[in-house]
Design an enzyme around this catalytic site. Structure first.
Site, PDB file in Angstrom:
ATOM      1  N   ARG A   8       1.213  -1.489   0.303  1.00  0.00           N
ATOM      2  CA  ARG A   8      -0.095   0.153  -0.046  1.00  0.00           C
ATOM      3  C   ARG A   8       1.137   1.327  -0.266  1.00  0.00           C
ATOM      4  O   ARG A   8       1.679   1.488   0.810  1.00  0.00           O
ATOM      5  CB  ARG A   8      -1.079  -0.424   1.459  1.00  0.00           C
ATOM      6  CG  ARG A   8      -1.334   0.972   1.274  1.00  0.00           C
ATOM      7  CD  ARG A   8      -3.795   1.353   0.979  1.00  0.00           C
ATOM      8  NE  ARG A   8      -3.682   1.755   1.117  1.00  0.00           N
ATOM      9  CZ  ARG A   8      -5.198   1.656   1.030  1.00  0.00           C
ATOM     10  NH1 ARG A   8      -5.841   0.546   0.502  1.00  0.00           N
ATOM     11  NH2 ARG A   8      -6.575   2.448   1.221  1.00  0.00           N
ATOM     12  N   HIS A  20      -6.687  -0.119  -6.462  1.00  0.00           N
ATOM     13  CA  HIS A  20      -7.410  -0.845  -6.366  1.00  0.00           C
ATOM     14  C   HIS A  20      -7.396  -1.650  -6.200  1.00  0.00           C
ATOM     15  O   HIS A  20      -8.757  -2.107  -5.933  1.00  0.00           O
ATOM     16  CB  HIS A  20      -7.896   0.257  -5.088  1.00  0.00           C
ATOM     17  CG  HIS A  20      -7.698  -0.769  -3.472  1.00  0.00           C
ATOM     18  ND1 HIS A  20      -6.969  -1.685  -3.161  1.00  0.00           N
ATOM     19  CD2 HIS A  20      -8.543  -0.167  -2.591  1.00  0.00           C
ATOM     20  CE1 HIS A  20      -7.609  -2.459  -2.139  1.00  0.00           C
ATOM     21  NE2 HIS A  20      -8.490  -1.290  -1.343  1.00  0.00           N
TER      22      HIS A  20
END
Lengths: 417, 417, 417
Positions: C214, C242
């Site tokens: 991330r 994402h």
């Protein structure tokens, strides 16, 4: 509080202790074996090499522990325990990894804790490196990945160091062990509520089998080790020691160059504050015919204590301002980062020091074919990225070797040799 | 928001519920077994003691759950589920640990969640302690360390408490289970984006089999438990409850002294704010002929609700300003830290309160030979370090007992009795 | 720095690449198999369905890697490796999960990394969903929970996202794998000492078998993937992509509605900034006869690039200001949170936008019986809590599906099909 990780006092103490250790060690282990021959002998063979009977050595409860590594007192205590009470509960985990036929471990020493570079002599280093080699095979084959199943390691980090933490945790998990993690151990302890390090250690040792500790204060690891009845590994204590980094550096040189005797090593960059280069110089003094070159901006030159120590050990050393010349002669160029945090407000001095010695394509051009570039990482621009593709750029392999060294130490501290 | 963890309201409710529970419990379990005898019986034997057939009790999906522990409603619902639908998927993990021949568990109650001290009566405590004893053996032998293999515990900590977190995570891993950790759950939830606790719980229950939650708000654990379809353990909710600490305290007294009936306990230090001493006093009232001494600076005296509750239960208690005298009479001296954070700006009052009652060598001099010193930790200087070596200093053993209690609770909530 | 996760450039590139891929893929795999038939064939059967011989596909060392997913170059490289060098060390972990008889995986493509929604075509999605279904069974039965035993996943989170992290870590552990966690990777890297992302990746890849990353910067995942010789999964890179969220959204629609062709989907809320709705619209365009309704406050309307893309693909779409009418027509109402952080100082605009389209009991009243409400979570009050109990409220099931999708991806990236 001194910034030097290896004080002159330490270096002198080391000379005395190591001599005593050798003498007592021989006597005590002989006595112990003659009088109380409880340690079972067995043949171990995993490779085609000839295997000799070796004494089985097992992780022992050590309570109370004393805070001197491999000292006669601890050795005696250790042997005494060995012959009297053996922690049987977790034996079944222990497997033998096949010991070399020339090094009869188990009869000489037992690692209790890993606190500082000074606790290792040439023989111990060699034995650890042998285990580290086995770990390379284990990591690749995943066949022996269960030797630490059932063991719990607590990573007690009083300051964040994700790189070191992940390396230890990977090592533990690659061997089948489990991990309790804390990255903000300051909240655990005194900073928040005033608890002493000793009390924290006494609590954590109830939850785990081994503690890997990072601390912001020099000497904290030693305090933890003298409190804990389980093994403690120092993963860096402030400006003090970072012994597993020192071990992986020496291991990498041996792996890359093939030997440690007779090598020429250039230490480059921040030699005043870098604990890695200081520990490395200290450990290299244990080998024969080593020559060390110091290449550093004036403001961060290698300090006299290490130079004196090297001289006292008969190690040749030389200061140089010519990185190209040094690079052309050396087997290893060990580059380090100029640590901005040491310069405070003097950004100008930092900037000047930082740009002075850069390992780039030009340096690689004069480097010998068999030589390598090392770096403890993180790297800024003291090695240019266009060097990364060169097979002689060994710093990421060096980081990987940290995994093997840590696997080896975890194995040795929890299962013995 | 009150700072008292056991409100008068709670204490009264408890009386009513416990009576109802006993009655309904007997009836319901009898009804259930007669009408729908689906629960298999089997003999369990691990010790030389006589083993009786016991009803196998299995972790059940509980959806919807109600928010009253062991209340008639929940009991009915539970028994109903027991006889109707059994979550078979993970049965294979369940092993029996050998139940005492005198306590026929499984027919009386099933733990759904661990939320507050009030949910435990004497019989449940005794049953949990028995399991905790088994856990001591398991931790040492590592033979049963796989009973929670395949289970995942989520530690959802909305405020850091490394000690408690490591204790739970160690408990789970010692039993072969796995852990999902979060130390900064505030970022997970509302604080960052406004999500409710309930929504967070609904997400996390999809990833794990049991939730251990620490929260900064009193009552949060109860809300989580009423939302979750998997078990929730309260690891402290602000000024509210910390039931596993209360359990480990009582367990330690039984382990150290050998009994709970007839003991004399001195509670020392911050009795106004310390939730541990309040919960302990509450639980001790379940035993016979207990006598409690309160030794506290005026500013942090024990509150009336607990005193009234003890009186209503026929427990003798007494306030004293003489620690030496109390120490000479008691089986247990339970020392606590004066919590600076409760005093705000009034450092002077804090300093005065803090130095008043110290357990030191002098106190140990009058302490009976069989008596012990307890402390929930962290400890500052309210127990001097020179006491640590005394075998009657039991606070680190007490911390270790937290591991066994938590192992027992995890086992009970996930596998049943 | 654009906030759009799917730029027009990306969308065009996608068209070209996908055509090339299809052509080269067929040719290359045929060539490769004819010339170097080293890939062993074997029959796989787990279900009563007819099983065909499929080519075994194994996780391979990929060094050097190129940064284009399933492009001809990578495909060639992949097949080339498949036929030349196979990483044998961890084969023993690999088990076959039973492939559909109609989809002959292994001959067409191999997932190297998961970086963006654009790398998935209909066929790949279908194949991944099939594996995700198997994962649902594995999670429930715990029988196949060991397929990733011995594998280590590093969760390298440069910004906290506890929900996503726990989902990945649960996925890994449900499959028997282990995890190295870091939640504050910023301290690991540049922010603290100036290390590049590339150097951090090179270090971490030495400690683990797969990296879940991330990052706060768009494009970081792609950079990591092009550096790493082990698989990288993008768990969100700032305003960028994402992709695992996109996959779980489409998977949820298929699971809930039973099909993807011919569905009507209402996208509601913040359509300008929400990367999930943009990715979802993009992926839905791969199915036939889909109709999309956009319901958004003016200030956060769906941007033209996606609209144009849908039109170019022949997907019908329509903007509407009437949530009730849309809800009554759709199979799926995908609600999203208005993101306060996008409005800066304009709280008034935020408040206005936020209250405009709420899914409440009234909306549920017109929703068709088979239809569902989805939401990527966290949810504020754009769905009222009284809707949660409705069986058509599918958002927590959707969150749970994230677990299955991530289990599937970990399995595919580490073990192959």
């Amino acid at each position: 509080m001194s910034l030097s990780s290896l004080s002159t006092h330490d270096l002198q103490r080391d000379l005395i202790v190591s001599r005593l250790t050798a003498r007592f060690s021989a006597e005590l282990s002989r006595d112990c074996r003659q009088q109380v021959p409880c340690s079972p002998s067995r043949s171990v063979s995993m490779s085609p090499s000839i295997s000799l009977p070796v004494t089985q050595s097992i992780y022992l409860p050590r309570n109370p522990k004393q805070n001197n590594f491999l000292s006669p007192a601890k050795l005696y205590q250790k042997e005494h325990f060995l012959c009297k009470s053996v922690k049987n509960e977790k034996d079944s985990h222990a497997i033998s990894l096949g010991n070399s036929s020339t090094f009869s471990v188990g009869t000489k020493f037992q690692l209790d804790d890993v606190i500082e570079a000074q606790q290792f002599d040439r023989e111990i280093l060699s034995a650890i490196f042998e285990v580290a080699r086995e770990m390379e095979k284990i990591e690749k084959s995943s066949s022996g990945a269960n030797i630490l199943r059932g063991y719990l390691m607590a990573t007690l980090f009083y300051e964040p160091s994700t790189r070191t933490r992940l390396s230890f945790e990977s090592a533990m998990k690659r061997l089948g062990g489990e991990v309790l993690t804390t990255e903000n151990a300051r909240e655990f302890s005194s900073a928040a509520k005033g608890e002493t390090l000793e009390d924290s250690i006494r609590t954590v040792e109830g939850y785990s089998d081994i503690i890997v500790m990072r601390h912001f204060e020099s000497g904290a690891a030693r305090r933890a080790a003298s409190t804990a009845s389980i093994p403690v590994i120092n993963a860096g204590d402030g400006p003090g020691q970072h012994p597993t980094q020192a071990l992986l550096d020496v291991y990498t040189i041996e792996r890359e160059i093939g030997r440690l005797d007779g090598i020429r090593v250039g230490l480059v960059g921040d030699l005043a504050n870098g604990r890695t280069v200081r520990s490395l110089a200290y450990l290299l003094a244990k080998y024969n015919d080593v020559k060390i070159y110091f290449v550093a901006p004036d403001i961060v030159k290698m300090k006299d204590d290490i130079k004196d120590y090297l001289s006292s050990k008969g190690v040749e050393w030389e200061e140089s301002a010519d990185l190209m010349e040094v690079a052309s002669k050396c087997d290893v160029v060990y580059q380090t980062r100029i640590q901005r945090e040491r310069f405070g407000e003097r950004i100008d001095l930092y900037e000047e020091a930082r740009g002075k010695y850069i390992v780039d394509k030009k340096v690689m051009g004069v480097l010998q074919k068999h030589a390598v570039i090392l770096h403890p990482l993180p790297r800024l621009d003291e090695i240019t990225v266009d060097v990364d593709g060169d097979p002689r750029a060994a710093y990421f392999r060096q980081a990987k070797n940290g995994l093997y060294i840590r696997m080896a130490l975890l194995k040795l501290l929890l299962l013995g040799w």
